[in-house]
Design an enzyme around this catalytic site. Structure first.
Site, mmCIF file in Angstrom:
data_model
loop_
_atom_site.group_PDB
_atom_site.id
_atom_site.type_symbol
_atom_site.label_atom_id
_atom_site.label_comp_id
_atom_site.label_asym_id
_atom_site.label_seq_id
_atom_site.Cartn_x
_atom_site.Cartn_y
_atom_site.Cartn_z
ATOM 1 N N SER A 265 0.813 -1.207 0.000
ATOM 2 C CA SER A 265 0.000 0.000 0.000
ATOM 3 C C SER A 265 0.858 1.273 0.000
ATOM 4 C CB SER A 265 -0.934 -0.059 1.209
ATOM 5 O OG SER A 265 -2.054 0.707 0.962
ATOM 6 N N LYS A 269 4.348 2.197 -2.223
ATOM 7 C CA LYS A 269 4.756 3.393 -2.986
ATOM 8 C C LYS A 269 6.197 3.734 -2.589
ATOM 9 C CE LYS A 269 0.088 5.272 -1.974
ATOM 10 N NZ LYS A 269 -0.898 4.626 -2.766
ATOM 11 N N TRP A 356 -9.893 0.154 -5.451
ATOM 12 C CA TRP A 356 -9.372 1.495 -5.110
ATOM 13 C C TRP A 356 -7.937 1.666 -5.640
ATOM 14 C CZ3 TRP A 356 -10.894 6.093 -3.667
ATOM 15 C CH2 TRP A 356 -10.118 6.929 -2.872
ATOM 16 N N HIS A 407 -7.624 -5.704 0.021
ATOM 17 C CA HIS A 407 -6.411 -4.919 0.248
ATOM 18 C C HIS A 407 -5.647 -5.457 1.461
ATOM 19 C CE1 HIS A 407 -4.052 -1.299 -0.173
ATOM 20 N NE2 HIS A 407 -4.199 -1.033 1.104
#
Ligand code: GTR
Length: 428
Positions: A265, A269, A356, A407
């Site tokens: 998540s 990044k 998402w 997720h």
């Protein structure tokens, strides 16, 4: 029917909103409909607009284009690494066998100093108990090193931490009550059985994850006159991953050329940015990193640039907000970030219900990064089709899967990372 209606009234809503100056973001729905993904053109990672040339040789890619793109990402999106004037030292605090002598646990303090003060970041390391140096996965965790395993010896950090009822975290402080609450995400014993080490740090010890105008965390150590518009939390987290890598490369129990960076998540990044910037990372893994990570921004599917900048203004540097609702103006897209990892192996993992994070946008980004892998004579995923759920692509230097479920980073995800790393590191 309802979708079409929304589609038709949307321009009218836009006009009304701008007339009375209501932020559009609050008014627009998140797009989860493939039919509403706009037409877009991806910038070619090999094209250099300053020189007006398209790079077609490895040497030019490495000497000209890669540094050019890294600068562009620093200036427009992720900000600078907060490394100026910081002095970093490593202190091995403990080194003990664990798990009935099957493993070793080390804790290392990463001490960061400047004229303004100092700060400690704790690096927790588990290794198989063996003589030969082992490959290792390095990644940040969300709540503290003591949450990743029930091992009673792991130090509890004293930094700010997000409250979480399920984990009994209150008053933004970690405690004994939270020990081992995140073991589901960190299969330490499994990795050790597979011959891998695992190293982790708590991201809040590097920079607490809220907008404080870069007053705390490692940012507090930067000189007073630093341009804050060029700072970001993601760069601070990624910078710390590079510091941990420096330590791991000096540790004789670790195979210095087989250190993978992994992240889930927002920490995915950070892992991608660390992996792009620092080519000492041998392999890079993004798990459900989504917008601002592996997913293509121009698709505007799920989370968008405007949404992420509004919700998390400290994640990216200030110039990135100029691309809110203006994705086509970006001089790159996220496939360009992934291309900066070439020719090193890259693995992108998505989850089917994590719309998402736009699984398709994550896959396409990995596929489009392949043009740079091809420069190196590697195939990447350039002719691959998006695989079905739970059908990982593990054969080339660029791997991908879309796991069933939501997720998260699960045992299934780690199993694919291990299989992929085994192939890349020629380990059985
Ligand atoms: C969400 C954010 C995502 C992702 C996620 C996470 O709220 O919108 O980009 O980073 O948090 O880190 O869990």
């Amino acid at each position: 029917m309802q979708v079409r209606y929304t589609y038709r009234i949307l321009p009218i809503v836009f006009l009304l909103c701008s007339a009375v100056n209501i932020p559009l973001l609050a008014q627009t729905e998140v797009n989860y409909d493939e039919a509403n993904v706009p037409d877009f053109q991806l910038p070619d990672p090999k094209y250099n607009p300053e020189r007006k040339i398209t790079i077609d040789e490895v040497e030019e890619w490495e000497d000209i284009q890669r540094p050019y793109l890294l600068d562009l990402f620093s200036q427009q999106m992720y900000g600078e690494f907060p490394d100026e004037d910081l002095d970093v030292n490593f202190i091995l605090e403990s080194n003990q066998t664990v798990f009935d002598d099957m493993g070793v646990r080390k804790e290392v303090t990463i001490n960061v100093k400047s004229e303004k003060g100092e700060k400690d970041i704790s690096l927790l390391i588990y290794l198989p108990n063996q003589k030969e140096p082992v490959p290792i996965f390095l990644g940040l965790n969300f709540y503290g090193n003591h949450t990743i395993h029930s091992d009673p010896e792991i130090q509890i950090h004293r930094s700010w931490v997000r409250n979480n009822e399920d984990f009994q975290i209150t008053n933004n402080r970690a405690s004994e009550k939270n020990r081992g609450v995140r073991t589901n995400r960190w299969p330490v014993e499994y990795l050790i059985e597979q011959g891998y080490g695992l190293a982790t740090m708590y991201y809040g010890e590097i920079d607490p994850d809220y907008d404080d105008q870069f007053e705390n965390g490692v940012h507090a150590l930067l000189r007073e006159d630093i341009d804050k518009a060029g700072l970001s939390s993601i760069s601070a987290w990624a910078w710390a991953l590079s510091q941990a890598l420096t330590y791991l490369q000096q540790d004789n129990d670790v195979a210095a050329d087989k250190i993978s960076v992994v992240g889930h998540s927002r920490l995915g990044k950070a892992a991608l940015w660390a992996g792009a910037k620092d080519s000492r990372f041998a392999l890079v893994i993004s798990n459900d990193s989504g917008c601002g990570g592996a997913a293509l921004s121009r698709r505007r599917y799920g989370e968008t640039v405007a949404r992420i900048n509004h919700a998390f203004p400290h994640w990216f540097c200030q110039p990135f907000s100029a691309y809110n609702n203006a994705e086509d103006e970006l001089p790159f897209d996220q496939h360009t970030l992934l291309a900066l990892i070439a020719p090193r192996p890259l693995y992108v993992a998505s989850a089917e219900e994590d719309q998402w994070a736009d699984p398709k946008g994550e896959f396409l980004s990995a596929r489009h990064a392949s043009s740079v892998y091809q420069l190196y004579g590697k195939k990447g995923l350039y002719d691959a089709k998006m695989p079905a759920v739970d059908q990982p692509l593990l054969e080339s230097e660029v791997g991908y899967h879309m796991r069933s479920g939501g997720h998260d980073i699960t045992r299934y995800d780690w199993e694919q990372f291990v299989k992929f790393a085994n192939k890349q590191f020629k380990k059985s």
